[in-house]
Write a protein that holds these residues in place. Structure first.
Motif, PDB file in Angstrom:
ATOM      1  N   ILE A 298       0.895  -0.911   0.021  1.00  0.00           N
ATOM      2  CA  ILE A 298       0.276   0.085   0.048  1.00  0.00           C
ATOM      3  C   ILE A 298       0.797   1.267  -0.133  1.00  0.00           C
ATOM      4  O   ILE A 298       1.853   1.429   0.665  1.00  0.00           O
ATOM      5  CB  ILE A 298      -1.006   0.057   1.154  1.00  0.00           C
ATOM      6  CG1 ILE A 298      -1.738  -1.212   1.359  1.00  0.00           C
ATOM      7  CG2 ILE A 298      -1.753   1.381   1.285  1.00  0.00           C
ATOM      8  CD1 ILE A 298      -2.289  -1.592   2.839  1.00  0.00           C
ATOM      9  N   ASP A 299       0.682   1.900  -0.982  1.00  0.00           N
ATOM     10  CA  ASP A 299       1.327   3.403  -0.610  1.00  0.00           C
ATOM     11  C   ASP A 299       0.406   4.285   0.157  1.00  0.00           C
ATOM     12  O   ASP A 299      -0.614   4.605   0.373  1.00  0.00           O
ATOM     13  CB  ASP A 299       0.857   4.057  -2.269  1.00  0.00           C
ATOM     14  CG  ASP A 299       1.601   5.170  -2.234  1.00  0.00           C
ATOM     15  OD1 ASP A 299       2.632   5.473  -2.055  1.00  0.00           O
ATOM     16  OD2 ASP A 299       1.160   6.401  -2.616  1.00  0.00           O
ATOM     17  N   ILE A 300       1.655   4.664   1.098  1.00  0.00           N
ATOM     18  CA  ILE A 300       1.134   5.339   2.530  1.00  0.00           C
ATOM     19  C   ILE A 300       0.234   6.724   2.006  1.00  0.00           C
ATOM     20  O   ILE A 300      -0.648   7.131   2.487  1.00  0.00           O
ATOM     21  CB  ILE A 300       2.185   5.805   3.247  1.00  0.00           C
ATOM     22  CG1 ILE A 300       2.613   4.261   4.017  1.00  0.00           C
ATOM     23  CG2 ILE A 300       1.819   6.754   4.168  1.00  0.00           C
ATOM     24  CD1 ILE A 300       3.743   4.508   4.827  1.00  0.00           C
ATOM     25  N   GLY A 301       0.840   7.381   0.916  1.00  0.00           N
ATOM     26  CA  GLY A 301       0.184   8.480   0.540  1.00  0.00           C
ATOM     27  C   GLY A 301      -1.052   8.571   0.084  1.00  0.00           C
ATOM     28  O   GLY A 301      -2.245   9.140   0.420  1.00  0.00           O
ATOM     29  N   GLU A 336      11.588   3.904   2.483  1.00  0.00           N
ATOM     30  CA  GLU A 336      12.140   4.427   1.427  1.00  0.00           C
ATOM     31  C   GLU A 336      11.278   4.402   0.199  1.00  0.00           C
ATOM     32  O   GLU A 336      11.089   5.668  -0.566  1.00  0.00           O
ATOM     33  CB  GLU A 336      13.286   3.444   0.980  1.00  0.00           C
ATOM     34  CG  GLU A 336      14.426   3.896   0.181  1.00  0.00           C
ATOM     35  CD  GLU A 336      15.323   2.829  -0.316  1.00  0.00           C
ATOM     36  OE1 GLU A 336      15.595   2.871  -1.434  1.00  0.00           O
ATOM     37  OE2 GLU A 336      15.802   2.335   0.719  1.00  0.00           O
ATOM     38  N   LYS A 337      10.206   3.553  -0.060  1.00  0.00           N
ATOM     39  CA  LYS A 337       9.347   3.667  -1.039  1.00  0.00           C
ATOM     40  C   LYS A 337       8.175   4.119  -0.664  1.00  0.00           C
ATOM     41  O   LYS A 337       7.171   4.186  -1.626  1.00  0.00           O
ATOM     42  CB  LYS A 337       9.194   2.286  -1.487  1.00  0.00           C
ATOM     43  CG  LYS A 337      10.456   1.541  -2.463  1.00  0.00           C
ATOM     44  CD  LYS A 337      10.164   0.391  -3.179  1.00  0.00           C
ATOM     45  CE  LYS A 337      11.364  -0.413  -3.507  1.00  0.00           C
ATOM     46  NZ  LYS A 337      11.301  -1.744  -3.454  1.00  0.00           N
TER      47      LYS A 337
ATOM     48  N   ALA B 771       1.088  -0.978  -5.526  1.00  0.00           N
ATOM     49  CA  ALA B 771       2.157  -0.375  -6.408  1.00  0.00           C
ATOM     50  C   ALA B 771       2.493  -0.792  -7.761  1.00  0.00           C
ATOM     51  O   ALA B 771       2.573  -0.076  -8.702  1.00  0.00           O
ATOM     52  CB  ALA B 771       3.631  -0.423  -5.424  1.00  0.00           C
ATOM     53  N   GLY B 772       2.191  -2.239  -7.909  1.00  0.00           N
ATOM     54  CA  GLY B 772       2.548  -2.795  -9.204  1.00  0.00           C
ATOM     55  C   GLY B 772       1.316  -2.765  -9.865  1.00  0.00           C
ATOM     56  O   GLY B 772       1.455  -3.220 -11.136  1.00  0.00           O
ATOM     57  N   GLY B 773      -0.009  -2.491  -9.386  1.00  0.00           N
ATOM     58  CA  GLY B 773      -1.017  -2.745 -10.139  1.00  0.00           C
ATOM     59  C   GLY B 773      -1.633  -4.047 -10.525  1.00  0.00           C
ATOM     60  O   GLY B 773      -1.744  -4.341 -11.562  1.00  0.00           O
ATOM     61  N   CYS B 774      -1.204  -5.021  -9.610  1.00  0.00           N
ATOM     62  CA  CYS B 774      -1.494  -6.328  -9.988  1.00  0.00           C
ATOM     63  C   CYS B 774      -1.838  -7.258  -9.040  1.00  0.00           C
ATOM     64  O   CYS B 774      -1.852  -6.743  -7.634  1.00  0.00           O
ATOM     65  CB  CYS B 774      -0.384  -7.103 -10.684  1.00  0.00           C
ATOM     66  SG  CYS B 774       1.161  -6.978  -9.274  1.00  0.00           S
TER      67      CYS B 774
END
Lengths: 392, 874
Positions: A298-301, A336-337, B771-774
């Protein structure tokens, strides 16, 4: 106990009041109302007329604004009266008085007893009603029961949103089949409060409620979602739409938008206004829970956006969430990501077998007990019921 | 005396006389004796206290009984005219006589032979053989009657000679007592009786013959040869007479020599005689109707008209005695017109009331508001039953007419007039505030419109609208068809009749379902709790219930509620007797043969074709929704064990059958289409599936077919995606969402939504990588041992459940649905119950946990299922 004498306060009620105030009398009174009446008549010369006067006087007190007084009178009237219609009416009056005086514990008690009184009148099914009534649908008992229940549902909102335990009780009551029916049939707008209560009382990391919650409350969100989905055709508002988007459509973007609207609605609502913060907190929890369960990374943003929080705050909030819930061990933040990594090992098979067979022993025992109770007639089924235990 | 009578008497006798004079133009010498005959007649008329000429036949017989004292002359004179006109009348009426002309000669010869034999016997004074021969002759004459031919003069001659021979024989007998043996004497006596009877019967002819033997014979030959000009001339004269009579109709109806004069004054008498003849074996119904029609023309007062109409309508309904055949259309139309007339008369004259029960009154007396107490004339009769009957006959005729012919369409056009009749009756009952018939009539009205689309209702209503009297509830006043139906239903809900309520409720639900208002319809159905009591209802109501439920299922399908549709339709398809349950065809019983009565009852129950719900469309809807539910489910299950659990048995059966097929050709039937589409869906070829489904022709019968097809395409895309994920998940480690979106031409968002839903419901062991869209799958292989462990756990669970159920059934306190249903239905519908039980046992064999055996009881099962979906049934 002080009360105001007015010109309406006639002798009748005064006399009965004096009698009732007498502690001897209170002790002498029993369960049986008819017996009580006889007792009062014999010993204190108190007639039914005078008791009815209590009701009238209580009503007067209520219209006049002295709610605590009205509550007292009506309480005593209820104890003594044998007239079922007036008793119900007195109960409504008592509930109203209690709500208006803000005694929530008493009101809750009153609410429950009223609910029992209403529920105990069993309605006749459609077919028999239709054959028995002759052109008088107005007195259809099923219909009047529905009316009473609808009123009860509305009045109870006062109690449930003010009593500390109220939300859980609300869910208990409103999700019971009869009241769910009532809501679906005559007042679908109550669903907003059911939905809000379900969201508020859903377990959040910040509000560690020590009180054990019943299974119904725990699964409230799921149940409410089902009902909302079903009633979607006749009632929607931002609160219910939020739940629909989140748990039916799994459209987090749309859910976020609905949450924004719901926030406004909640803060403007008479009953929900006080619970604005709790609501928001719980709603965020629900969103993040759903999000985390479905996603691996999951993207935190992105998640912060979904939660209607600025990035910084969102990150903080999420970190707190991870730390305080059981997700902690599975979720890792990759700064980091700017990602949350969730690894959820699949449940081992033996675990699921245990899950499946868990209740069996108890169920079979209950079965055995039931058979033992029902006696020789059912004894034939007993040997069968032993088998499952042996197998499991 | 006769002079006086004539002066004081009505114009009838005058015209009668003049008519006599005219018709007996060729019998001029008799004119004098006609007047001579009058005194006797008028005397009888007076003593009988009736001044009506229609009682002539009665007075004739009176006269006859006195014939010994009276001179034969007046008799002769007074009557030939009538028989004259009678003859021409018979000729007019019964032209079928022409057909059997060739046989006539033969019969005549036969008769003459008999006559010869009689003459011979007479010579030797053998009365026994005379008696026998005479009997033979009488039979022949009777036959002559039956083919409606005139009496040959020969018969009259024989009668006369017999009469004279008899008198002489008796005279002789008196003189010489020893001469005759016992049997012969007995035969003589009986002969005397017979001859007297016969001559009484044919007295007119005899009289005429005696008066003018040549004339009589001439006439007879004229009749027998039936030369066209002669016929017409006779007819013309008769017609002229009737015309000259004006309103005083002169319609002698003769059979067996009896004549009947129909006049305004004699209406009640004629009416009574018609009513007495009603239901008797030999009554000619067609003739009765004719008499009554004539009477209706004559009826002048309101009372008379009502009485005649009542009798006329019921005799029209009587026309067909057998219950199996239907009423001829022309009769129906005239009956319908007459009901209209009757309603109009009664509605415009509030002083006259037609009731089923009244105080006794004199059938023969004229009544008017002035003579009755309270100023109201109450007449026995029932308009509502006429309307019921009219409607029933209409339905019956539709049942019997071939629905694919033009006749059916023609007949169907009559519904408009029938509908306006019903509306008129409703208006009448509203006006007179008769609640019970009003609700019956409203029920009829509702039954005509509930299943029809808007346009048809509007057409029906417009015809009702154009009538002079309008009911309170009309389409115009309610604005919309559903408003109209709603107010009709509300009226019925208020009425006390529970059958009407139930039926109104079902019709109302049906209508909502027709309008695609699934939720309202479903809520009404569930809240009425009808599914609990429907098994105790009559068959017609059960059929209506089934229709309603099926329509509800179709409604769900049209609205895109596939699951609901599947659940609703499942029960009726599990029975495999869809047509029978909807009363749209008789089921072929495999193991039991229906008795003729049962078959007849079954046939009568059938709905007329235009009311049918297309079963092929229904099946298509059911199978397609089953496909959409079942195929993804099938794909999600990996163990063989679980695969046996089917949501939709009928669909599964078809699918298995299709699987076994070695070679599959291009699809032809609807089923073929759906089966191949299912296979395509299983293989992830959603486009092919869509094309196959959309190419099913039957969709064109569904309203808004285009949008339904579009909806189906969308569902197929979604379910295709789900099926694809279920089927191919084991082969992937990760799967790009955008690829999926592209493959199934769905927006990325809905793909995400569908996948999320599957993950959330733990149908798919996977998670999304934002993130990877999968999609990342985390599948764990289950070893054989583990799988077995899981299976055993499940089985044990099922067993515990079974035990609980068994206990419930034993204790029977709450969960006694099985007992209740079986107990209630009782012997009433013994055969059906048996059927149902049989089916129940069959389904019980299946391993479907919650709903075992429920499919057997269609209605009940549905209720429970619907209860599950909505939690409202309780």
């Amino acid at each position: 106990m002080q009360f105001l004498h007015t010109k309406d306060c006639n002798k009748k009620h005064r006399q009965s009041w004096i009698v009732i105030e007498n502690p001897d009398v209170a002790q002498a009174l029993r369960q049986d109302k008819n017996q009580n009446l006889q007792y009062l008549k014999d010993n204190y010369n108190l007639t039914l007329d005078q008791i009815t006067a209590l009701y009238n006087y209580g009503k007067f007190q209520y219209s006049y604004g002295n709610y605590s007084g009205a509550a007292d009178y009506l309480y005593h009237f209820r104890v003594l009266s044998t007239d079922p219609d007036l008793t119900i009416s007195a109960q409504w009056g008592k509930l109203a008085s209690d709500i208006l005086t803000g005694k929530w514990d008493v009101a809750l008690e009153e609410l429950n007893s009223l609910r029992e009184a209403i529920d105990s009148r069993t309605p006749a099914p459609f077919a028999s009603v239709s054959s028995s009534t002759n052109n008088t649908p107005a007195v259809d008992p099923a219909l009047s029961q529905l009316h009473s229940r609808t009123w009860l549902v509305h009045w109870s909102l006062f109690v449930y949103f003010n009593h500390p335990q109220g939300r859980a009780l609300l869910l208990e009551t409103f999700l019971s089949p009869t009241y769910l029916n009532t809501i679906q049939t005559s007042c679908p707008w109550i669903l907003r409060y059911v939905a809000a209560a379900a969201i508020i009382s859903s377990p959040t990391p910040t509000s560690k409620s020590s009180a054990p919650q019943s299974s119904r409350v725990k699964n409230a969100v799921r149940e409410v979602v089902k009902v909302i989905q079903m009633e979607n055709y006749q009632y929607t508002d931002p609160v219910t739409a939020f739940l629909t988007q989140l748990h039916v459509e799994f459209d987090f973007e749309a859910a976020q938008k609905e949450l924004q609207k719901a926030e406004k609605v909640v803060s403007d609502d008479f009953f929900l206004g006080d619970f604005h913060d709790e609501f928001l907190e719980s709603a965020r929890c629900l969103v993040s829970e759903a999000h985390c369960r479905i996603h691996q990374r999951i993207d935190i943003g992105d998640l912060s956006d979904r939660l209607n929080l600025p990035r910084d705050e969102g990150e903080k909030w999420i970190v707190n969430l991870i730390r305080e819930t059981r997700m902690g061990q599975d979720a890792k933040i990759d700064l980091e990501k700017n990602l949350i990594q969730i690894s959820r090992p699949p449940q081992p098979v033996y675990q699921s077998v245990i899950e499946k067979t868990r209740g069996l022993a108890i169920r079979t025992q209950a079965l055995g007990a039931a058979i033992a109770r029902s006696g020789a007639a059912a004894a034939q089924t007993a040997p069968q019921s032993v088998e499952p235990v042996a197998v499991s | 005396m006769s002079r006086f009578f004539k002066q004081a008497g009505d114009s009838d006798s005058d015209s009668d006389e003049s008519e006599e004079l005219m018709s007996s133009g060729d019998e001029a010498p008799l004119a004098k004796s006609t007047t001579g005959g009058k005194p006797a007649m008028s005397r009888f008329l007076r003593t009988a206290g009736s001044d009506s000429d229609s009682s002539d036949s009665d007075s004739d017989s009176d006269e006859e009984s006195d014939s010994d004292s009276d001179a034969p002359k007046p008799k002769k004179a007074g009557l030939p005219l009538r028989s004259d006109s009678e003859d021409s009348e018979t000729e007019e009426e019964d032209r079928q006589g022409i057909r059997i002309m060739s046989a006539q000669e033969k019969r005549l010869a036969e008769m003459e032979g008999t006559g010869k034999a009689m003459e011979n016997a007479l010579k030797i004074n053998d009365w026994v053989s005379i008696s026998n021969e005479f009997d033979k002759l009488a039979r022949m004459i009777q036959r002559q009657h039956n083919v409606s031919e005139p009496i040959p003069p020969f018969y009259i001659k024989t009668l006369l000679s017999l009469e004279s021979a008899l008198t002489s024989a008796i005279a002789k007998e008196k003189e010489a007592k020893k001469k005759m043996n016992a049997t012969n004497a007995k035969a003589l006596n009986s002969m005397k009786q017979k001859v007297r009877k016969a001559s009484k019967e044919y007295e007119q002819d005899i009289a005429k013959y005696q008066a003018d033997p040549e004339g009589f014979e001439r006439e007879y030959t004229a009749l027998v040869t039936r030369e066209a000009p002669a016929t017409t001339s006779v007819t013309r004269t008769t017609g002229g007479i009737i015309d000259s009579d004006g309103n005083d109709g002169f319609q002698p109806v003769g059979k067996g020599g009896r004549t009947m004069l129909l006049t305004a004054e004699g209406i009640f008498k004629s009416l009574q005689s018609v009513q007495e003849a009603r239901g008797k074996k030999n009554t000619d119904r067609g003739e009765q109707i004719k008499i009554l029609e004539k009477l209706l023309e004559l009826a002048t007062t309101t009372y008379q008209r009502i009485r005649v109409l009542l009798a006329l309508i019921s005799s029209r309904f009587d026309y067909n005695s057998s219950a199996s055949s239907h009423m001829p259309t022309e009769l129906w139309v005239s009956a319908q017109n007459e009901v209209d007339q009757l309603v109009a008369i009664v509605a415009s004259n509030p002083d006259y009331i037609v009731q089923e029960t009244t105080e006794d009154y004199d059938d023969l007396a004229e009544r008017s508001p002035a003579t009755e107490k309270g100023g109201i004339v109450r007449i026995r009769g029932s308009i509502i039953s006429f309307i019921d009957r009219l409607d029933d006959e209409f339905t019956r005729s539709l049942q019997n007419i071939d629905p694919h012919g033009t006749e059916y369409v023609e007949r169907l056009k009559d519904e408009k007039t029938l509908y306006s009749t019903i509306c008129r009756a409703q208006a009448f009952y509203e006006q007179t505030k008769q609640d019970d018939p009003l609700s019956r009539v409203i029920m009829r009205r509702l039954e005509h419109i509930y299943s029809k689309p808007d346009a048809v209702i509007q057409a029906l209503e417009s015809s009702a609208e154009s009538a002079d009297v309008k009911p309170y509830i009309t389409l115009a006043s309610k604005g919309s068809t559903s408003g109209l139906i709603h107010s009709l239903c509300v009226h019925l809900y208020r009425s006390g009749n529970s059958l009407h309520r139930t039926r109104a409720m079902l019709s109302h639900i049906y209508h909502y379902a027709l309008l695609n208002d699934f939720h309202t319809a479903r809520d009404m159905l569930l809240m009425s709790h009808l599914q609990e009591s429907i098994h105790s209802a009559d068959v017609a109501t059960q059929i209506l219930y089934n229709r309603t439920v099926v329509q509800l299922g179709l409604c769900a399908f049209r609205s895109g509620l596939i699951k609901e549709s599947q659940a609703t339709l499942l029960d009726i398809f599990t029975t495999q007797r869809v047509k029978e349950l909807l009363a749209q065809g008789v089921h072929q019983q495999r193991y039991q043969v229906l008795t003729p009565e049962q078959e007849k009852a079954e046939k009568q129950r059938q709905l007329p074709f235009h009311m049918h719900i297309n079963t092929e469309l229904l099946e298509a809807a059911f199978l397609v929704s089953s496909m959409l539910v079942e195929i993804p489910l099938l794909a999600s299950i990996d163990s063989e064990e679980l695969k046996r659990k089917a949501i939709s048995k009928p669909f599964r059966r078809l699918l298995d059958f299709a699987d076994r097929q070695v070679f599959t050709g291009p699809p032809e039937s609807t089923r073929d289409h759906i089966m191949q589409a299912s296979k395509a869906l299983q293989d992830g070829e959603w486009e092919r599936c869509r094309d196959l489904i959309q190419s099913i022709k039957i969709w064109s019968l569904m309203p808004e077919a285009a949008s339904v097809k579009e909806m189906l395409a969308k569902r197929i895309q979604e379910q295709g995606l789900r099926t694809y994920l279920f089927t191919y998940a084991p082969h992937y480690n990760t799967l790009s969402l955008s690829l999926l979106a592209q493959t199934f031409s769905l927006p990325l968002r809905s793909v995400t939504s569908i996948v999320s839903k599957m993950i959330w419901n733990e149908e798919l062991a996977a998670s999304l990588d934002q993130a990877g869209g999968c999609i990342a799958f985390h599948r764990t292989e289950v070893t054989r041992q583990q799988q077995l462990a899981l299976t055993i756990a499940e089985k044990v669970n099922a067993m515990a459940e079974q035990n609980e159920k068994a206990l419930d059934a034993k204790s029977g306190s709450s969960g006694g649905w099985g007992d209740r249903a079986d107990g209630k239905t009782g012997e009433k519908r013994g055969e059906q119950v048996q059927e149902r039980r049989g089916r129940g046992d069959r389904t019980r064999g299946g391993s479907r946990g919650g709903a075992r055996g429920r499919g057997a009881r269609f209605a009940q099962g549905l209720g429970n299922r619907m209860g599950h979906t909505s939690q409202r049934a309780g």
